[in-house]
Every structure is written in structure tokens, then in C-alpha cells.
Motif scaffolding. Structure first.
Motif, PDB file in Angstrom:
ATOM      1  N   SER A 112       0.794  -1.373   0.093  1.00  0.00           N
ATOM      2  CA  SER A 112       0.092   0.029  -0.009  1.00  0.00           C
ATOM      3  C   SER A 112       0.830   1.236   0.142  1.00  0.00           C
ATOM      4  O   SER A 112       2.003   1.393   0.416  1.00  0.00           O
ATOM      5  N   ILE A 113       0.388   2.455  -0.317  1.00  0.00           N
ATOM      6  CA  ILE A 113       0.946   3.567  -0.532  1.00  0.00           C
ATOM      7  C   ILE A 113       1.737   4.083   0.460  1.00  0.00           C
ATOM      8  O   ILE A 113       2.817   4.602   0.342  1.00  0.00           O
ATOM      9  N   TYR A 131       2.154   2.033  -7.220  1.00  0.00           N
ATOM     10  CA  TYR A 131       1.288   1.335  -6.177  1.00  0.00           C
ATOM     11  C   TYR A 131       0.194   0.523  -7.125  1.00  0.00           C
ATOM     12  O   TYR A 131      -0.654   1.240  -7.674  1.00  0.00           O
ATOM     13  N   ASP A 132       0.359  -0.844  -7.264  1.00  0.00           N
ATOM     14  CA  ASP A 132      -0.759  -1.684  -7.943  1.00  0.00           C
ATOM     15  C   ASP A 132      -1.914  -1.750  -7.095  1.00  0.00           C
ATOM     16  O   ASP A 132      -2.368  -3.028  -6.409  1.00  0.00           O
ATOM     17  N   CYS A 133      -2.713  -0.850  -6.812  1.00  0.00           N
ATOM     18  CA  CYS A 133      -3.853  -0.898  -5.799  1.00  0.00           C
ATOM     19  C   CYS A 133      -4.907  -1.897  -6.221  1.00  0.00           C
ATOM     20  O   CYS A 133      -5.673  -2.328  -5.253  1.00  0.00           O
ATOM     21  N   ASN A 167      -0.596  -4.909   2.356  1.00  0.00           N
ATOM     22  CA  ASN A 167      -1.069  -4.597   0.884  1.00  0.00           C
ATOM     23  C   ASN A 167      -2.438  -3.805   0.808  1.00  0.00           C
ATOM     24  O   ASN A 167      -2.917  -3.555  -0.006  1.00  0.00           O
ATOM     25  N   ARG A 169      -5.300  -5.220   1.829  1.00  0.00           N
ATOM     26  CA  ARG A 169      -6.186  -6.137   1.052  1.00  0.00           C
ATOM     27  C   ARG A 169      -6.574  -7.442   2.255  1.00  0.00           C
ATOM     28  O   ARG A 169      -6.004  -7.224   3.153  1.00  0.00           O
TER      29      ARG A 169
END
Length: 214
Positions: A112-113, A131-133, A167, A169
Motif C-alpha cells: 500500500s501507498i 502502487y498496484d492498488c 497490501n 487487502r
């Protein structure tokens, strides 16, 4: 003659199958994502465009990056990963050599950012980190996998890190730490893909293969 060619093709297919089966994915903390292991993109594939935000909050797209020349794009797992930290620092230390050849360096990560910001500060990174959010980039580049419970437990025990929470998630997904060299036309000219997270593309590998994208 046709029979001989047919036998040769069958042997090649069988060898490829056996080679894939010989990879001990579980030893690298990998479980299938949507019933399959990632295979990565190959040399000659079109690199999927992406839109994301870098460490400065600026929107970036692959197509825009490629307007300035080739891109060296790589995936890393997170700042909790010692092998990733080593790779990030080595790339930063050699950044001036890579950019002098006309290429840009771009890292993509699922962390995460807030952790991206920590990673950038830790290694004083001056190349682009995205960032691959939504995990879309990991999916499109076919590097995403489910993290096994055993590996999650190991990381929690050794590093006190919950990968999914790190992450942002509910489920723990990570990328194979692949590196792709992409020419200005958006074609992948070189690919380094290995399920073993300790086997990374070295700076020497980048410099050796970058000329093919220029």
C-alpha cells in the motif's frame, strides 16, 4: 520425414511440461491464482499499458513513459522482503548508468501507498514506483499468485508482517519478481521471470539486454 517432425514436436512439448512440473512452486510460498500458476509475459509480447500513481501522487501510464524511450519494468513484493530491498538499492545505485543509455526504470508493487513512501525514503529511490492498488498490473503481466498459509505464517513469525494487511487487502497476493525490458513500441524485448524470489534480474542482466530495446 513428417513422422520424425511430429515426434520431435511431441518430445519438445513433453519436455516443456515436465520442466514446468519440476518447479517446486510451494517452496517459494506460491499457490495457484484462479487455478493456475503465473507464467509471466515473454519476449515478443506486447506489454500491457497501465495507469497508476507514483510515489509523488502523479498519474503515470506506460504509454507516456515509453514516449521518452525504453522502460525497464520490474515487480517487487514489499519493504518487508530482504531480497526486494537489496534489488531496489542495487537498481538505485546503478540508475545513472541505466538512464544514460536512454531507459527509464519503473517498479510496480502491491504494498500500500504508505509503505511505498517508506520504501522510497529508506532507499532514497529516484525512479518511478507505482502502487498496484487494484492488482490489475500483476494480473495483466501474469505474475500474481496466492500466498500459501505456510509462507504467510513464516513471514508473520520471522518479520511480524501480515502480507494481506501490508497490501491493504483481505487476501494475500504477491507478484513473481519479474523484470521486463520494453522498447518504445511497447514490445517486450527481454524477460526475466523466475518463481524463485531470490533469483532476480541483476543490473548486469539489464545492461546486457537493454541494447536490444534501443
Amino acid at each position: 520425414m513428417k513422422k520424425a517432425i511430429s515426434i520431435l514436436i511431441s518430445c519438445i512439448a513433453l519436455f516443456s511440461c515436465l520442466t514446468a512440473q519440476d518447479i517446486n512452486y510451494t517452496s517459494y510460498g506460491m499457490e495457484p491464482y484462479e487455478s493456475r500458476y503465473p507464467a509471466g509475459l515473454k519476449e515478443g509480447d506486447k506489454a500491457p499499458d497501465f495507469t497508476g500513481y507514483d510515489q509523488s501522487g502523479q498519474q503515470v501510464t506506460l504509454n507516456d513513459l515509453l514516449k521518452g524511450g525504453p522502460v525497464v519494468l520490474f515487480f517487487y513484493r514489499g519493504n518487508w522482503c530482504p531480497a526486494c530491498n537489496k534489488q531496489l538499492k542495487e537498481y538505485q545505485d546503478s540508475l545513472s548508468i541505466i538512464t544514460a543509455l536512454g531507459a527509464k526504470l519503473v517498479a510496480i508493487t502491491p504494498e500500500s501507498i504508505e509503505y511505498v513512501e517508506q520504501t522510497v525514503k529508506l532507499h532514497k529511490l529516484s525512479y518511478t514506483v507505482v502502487y498496484d492498488c487494484m492488482e490489475k498490473m500483476m494480473i495483466e503481466y501474469d505474475v500474481i499468485f496466492n500466498v500459501s498459509k505456510e509462507f504467510q505464517d513464516l513471514v508473520m513469525e520471522k518479520l511480524n508482517i501480515d502480507i494481506a494487511k501490508h497490501n491493504g487487502r483481505d487476501v494475500a497476493h504477491l507478484p513473481v519478481t519479474a523484470t521486463y525490458i520494453i522498447n518504445s513500441n511497447g514490445m517486450i524485448t527481454s524477460s526475466h521471470f523466475n518463481p524463485d524470489y531470490k533469483n532476480r534480474a541483476s543490473v548486469k542482466w539489464i545492461l546486457t539486454n537493454l541494447g536490444r530495446a534501443l
